[in-house]
Design an enzyme around this catalytic site. Structure first.
Site, PDB file in Angstrom:
ATOM      1  N   ARG A  83     -16.708  55.362 -42.395  1.00  8.38           N
ATOM      2  CA  ARG A  83     -17.987  55.544 -43.082  1.00  8.38           C
ATOM      3  C   ARG A  83     -18.421  54.190 -43.621  1.00  8.38           C
ATOM      4  NH1 ARG A  83     -18.334  61.161 -43.888  1.00  8.38           N
ATOM      5  NH2 ARG A  83     -16.337  62.209 -44.266  1.00  8.38           N
ATOM      6  N   ARG A 113     -17.442  63.463 -40.675  1.00  2.00           N
ATOM      7  CA  ARG A 113     -18.335  64.578 -40.999  1.00  2.00           C
ATOM      8  C   ARG A 113     -19.493  64.153 -41.901  1.00  2.00           C
ATOM      9  NH1 ARG A 113     -14.812  68.478 -43.064  1.00  2.00           N
ATOM     10  NH2 ARG A 113     -14.473  69.330 -40.986  1.00  2.00           N
ATOM     11  N   HIS A 173      -9.142  57.690 -38.936  1.00  2.00           N
ATOM     12  CA  HIS A 173      -9.436  57.657 -40.365  1.00  2.00           C
ATOM     13  C   HIS A 173      -8.875  56.405 -41.019  1.00  2.00           C
ATOM     14  CE1 HIS A 173      -8.890  59.243 -44.627  1.00  2.00           C
ATOM     15  NE2 HIS A 173     -10.159  59.492 -44.392  1.00  2.00           N
ATOM     16  N   TYR A 229     -15.651  54.529 -55.863  1.00  2.00           N
ATOM     17  CA  TYR A 229     -14.333  55.081 -55.547  1.00  2.00           C
ATOM     18  C   TYR A 229     -13.251  54.070 -55.917  1.00  2.00           C
ATOM     19  CZ  TYR A 229     -16.767  58.393 -52.389  1.00  2.00           C
ATOM     20  OH  TYR A 229     -17.588  59.351 -51.856  1.00  2.00           O
ATOM     21  N   ARG A 251      -5.719  64.235 -56.891  1.00  2.00           N
ATOM     22  CA  ARG A 251      -7.065  64.436 -57.428  1.00  2.00           C
ATOM     23  C   ARG A 251      -7.610  65.829 -57.123  1.00  2.00           C
ATOM     24  NH1 ARG A 251     -10.865  61.632 -53.990  1.00  2.00           N
ATOM     25  NH2 ARG A 251     -11.256  63.671 -53.079  1.00  2.00           N
TER      26      ARG A 251
END
Length: 718
Positions: A408, A438, A468, A501, A597
């Site tokens: 991403r 996604r 990923h 993040y 988390r």
């Protein structure tokens, strides 16, 4: 004389516990809802600044949209296909859907009640007014009437619903009005649907001279929901008819893509076709209605959409609170978290000669050759580290090749711009763009085409696997030899999320890591069947086995009477085999601290099963996204970072990379970070054996410790 018989006592063999039994697992779907509930709690907590509370409320709603589009949609597909497979906790798909409804309805009701009864009045007290149309004065109504006529009316399309007009297509996540109309000519009641257009602001601001004023508080912002402005001007859409009533409603559709990769001649084109289907939408999985909607209208909608009662969610107040994101941009810094400006790592700073000012060290390659460099975002800058490193590589005449993965990235990505510059400067540039990320598929297709147009070698990943991993390789010629520089991280190459993040990155030029990444990219772009790596742990090749071996090693140390400890930070813990290994470690006496988390299917603190396992979740200003693993190993401590959570999909169906930290200074820094997180008594929640989370609160006289604030302060003081 009678001889007594000797009584022999036989010890029963200890009953072996089957650690795969459903009673030892939480349901993953409910566990995710509990995570989203912790997000919502930040909107309730008075310690959170007011506009930040709106942000968390919006995040809660946005998260739920994606949850229904993906997770609930998948469960409904299983029910429709009559899949009998049960989850690890023993539930069928239908049972899970029922559990979701039972847990979620009170949560949603609580959210809307708090917004209407607490947050709206608190906003008004600060001069921020979100008004209902019925509360407007005549002057304000005249302004909105003119606005409606000029700006809204031209883009509206009322759709009749009758035997001659079939039920219209309703787009995903759209807000609509169900309108009941009466024809005065024959007394017939009619039904129509009006879509609230997304191209207009959800909340229409009034001009400064029409803002609501209180005697002591100047109005900063006054607005009215768009759907209410439309609703009070419906006569313009249905002239000659009588508007009897109107009711807002909203739908959610299945948003997951189904791509038969092994049958697709061109993966990019196949995903583009699926994206077009997504725009038209999959099956409807949720209907949200205003509580005032009568049963007859609700039933008509439900039947037309082929939904069950459990798929209908009743809302008091405004629908689609994810639109509250718009209010977080108001110019009220006193109602927000203080602005955070990421720090520059000390090794990248140098003092300007003859001045006390600092500037950024230019030569990244020289810095990395001296010692590995750890980066901790957003406490440390992404743009002045990872982004700058790549930009330097793109312009460096000695750099021969750059290879990276993109899962991403942002819409205006400077990362992609640097890769394009590198290709234009004659570097060999290879990029694996994961088209199946996604809800980022379209963005990634656009970047793939842009990169291909300038000669970058673009590949789209492996059939059946999502890529990923977050890795970058820079090949450079230095003094007659080739040296490879690597970046291996836990987060995406996305400058925007790097400010929101928490993630860890490693910059290194260790030969073994360079060789491993070279072989990993060969695996990703070619036909390599690489099964072993020098340092890297790669899924689906060796990561699972190595993680299990590390856990079993701690168990063995504990059984031998040695101190044994595991600390693992991740986003989700779902995989049954990893959970069984952790249960066995606890039974052996290993002290296990898990910082998870989101979803956690492991039950901590069960006597005889997991009494040595503690699970904590941290929800705060930044999204905890880093993965850090620590194993005591009888004093020979090992620390890892990487892209993989302990979920079956990450370990078996994704390409992931986890790297051991060989630099002792960095390893100690990571252990310190884990210690700070475990000591948090502000944003930390402890998972109980029954599945509930309890937020930590400092005892009387104890200083509040927010791990994120502590790490910000440490970065600032450096």
């Amino acid at each position: 004389m009678t001889r007594r018989k000797k009584v022999v006592t036989v010890k029963e063999a200890p009953t072996e516990i089957n650690l795969t039994e459903p009673q030892y697992y939480f349901n993953r779907e409910i566990s995710w809802l509990e995570f989203n509930n912790r997000v919502l709690h930040e909107a309730f907590d008075p310690r959170t600044p007011l506009l930040e509370r709106l942000k968390f409320m919006a995040i809660f709603s946005s998260n739920l949209d994606e949850y229904f589009m993906v997770r609930v949609a998948a469960l409904k597909e299983q029910v429709a296909a009559k899949v009998t497979r049960r989850s690890a906790d023993g539930c069928t798909a239908q049972e899970q859907l029922e559990l979701i409804g039972q847990r979620l309805r009170p949560m949603v009701a609580q959210q809307h009640r708090h917004f209407e009864q607490a947050l709206r009045p608190q906003l008004a007290a600060k001069g921020v007014y979100l008004l209902d149309y019925i509360d407007l004065n005549q002057e304000q109504r005249r302004y909105l009437q003119t606005y409606f006529d000029e700006q809204i009316f031209p883009v509206l399309t009322p759709l009749a619903i009758d035997p001659g007009h079939p039920f219209p297509y309703i787009s995903n996540l759209s807000l609509n009005l169900a309108v009941v109309i009466k024809d005065p000519a024959n007394g017939e009641e009619l039904f129509a649907r009006v879509k609230v257009p997304r191209i207009l602001p959800r909340f229409l601001p009034l001009p400064e001279d029409l803002r609501l004023q209180q005697k002591d508080v100047p109005a900063v912002w006054t607005a009215v929901p768009l759907e209410q402005v439309i609703a009070h001007n419906l006569e313009s859409l249905f002239p000659g008819l009588t508007i009897l009533e109107y009711y807002p409603f909203r739908i959610t559709r299945d948003g997951d893509l189904e791509v038969a990769e092994d049958e697709a001649d061109d993966l990019l084109l196949a995903i583009e076709q699926e994206l077009r289907k997504r725009r038209f939408g999959g099956t409807i999985v949720r209907l949200e209605v205003h509580a005032s909607m009568p049963e007859v209208v609700r039933e008509m909608l439900r039947q037309e959409m082929d939904l069950g009662e459990n798929d209908v969610y009743e809302v008091e107040g405004l629908l689609c609170l994810s639109d509250l994101f718009a209010l977080t941009g108001l110019p009220l810094p006193e109602l927000k978290d203080p602005v955070w400006r990421s720090a520059l790592p000390p090794r990248l700073r140098r003092t300007i000669e003859g001045s006390s000012s600092l500037e950024i060290e230019d030569d990244f390659f020289a810095i990395i050759r001296k010692q590995d460099l750890m980066l901790h975002h957003p406490y440390e800058s992404f743009s002045n580290t990872v982004q700058r490193f790549l930009t330097q590589a793109a312009h460096d005449p000695d750099v021969l090749a750059i290879k990276t993965t993109l899962y991403r990235t942002s819409g205006d990505s400077p990362i992609v711009d640097a890769l394009i510059t590198a290709a234009e400067n004659g570097k060999q540039v290879s990029v694996l763009v994961e088209l199946k990320a996604r809800f980022d598929e379209e963005n990634n297709i656009n970047w793939a085409r842009k990169l291909e147009n300038v000669g970058v070698h673009v590949v789209y990943g492996l059939v059946g696997l999502k890529t990923h991993t977050k890795v970058m390789l820079v090949v450079r010629r230095e003094e007659g030899r080739i040296r490879r520089y690597v970046h291996i991280g836990t987060g995406n190459y996305n400058p925007k999320t790097a400010r929101l993040y928490t993630d860890i990155g490693l910059l290194s030029c260790r030969d073994e890591l360079g060789a491993d990444l070279t072989e990993l990219f060969n695996y990703l772009t070619g036909y390599s069947r690489q099964q072993t790596y020098r340092k890297l742990l790669v899924a689906p090749v060796n990561l699972r086995d190595r993680m299990l071996a590390l856990i079993h090693r701690e168990s063995e140390h504990a059984r031998n009477g040695l101190h044994a400890r595991i600390v693992a930070k991740m986003n989700a813990l779902v995989d049954p085999r990893m959970i069984v290994a952790l249960y066995e470690a606890s039974q052996a006496g290993v002290k296990v601290d898990l910082i998870v988390r989101g979803m956690c299917c492991l039950r901590p603190q069960l006597p005889g099963i997991s009494e040595n396992i503690r699970v904590v979740s941290i929800v705060g200003r930044f999204l905890e996204h880093s993965r850090i693993l620590y194993f005591h190993n009888h004093g020979n401590e090992e620390v890892f970072i990487g892209s993989a959570d302990w979920m079956t999909r990450n370990l078996d169906r994704r390409v992931e990379a986890v790297v051991p930290i060989d630099d002792p200074t960095i390893a100690k820094d990571l252990q310190e970070i884990l210690g700070i997180l475990l000591a948090d008594n502000r944003q930390a929640w402890d998972l109980q054996a029954d599945g509930h989370y309890i937020q930590r609160r400092p005892a009387v006289g104890v200083i509040e410790q927010s791990s994120q604030r502590t790490l910000m302060e440490m970065a600032r003081q450096q």
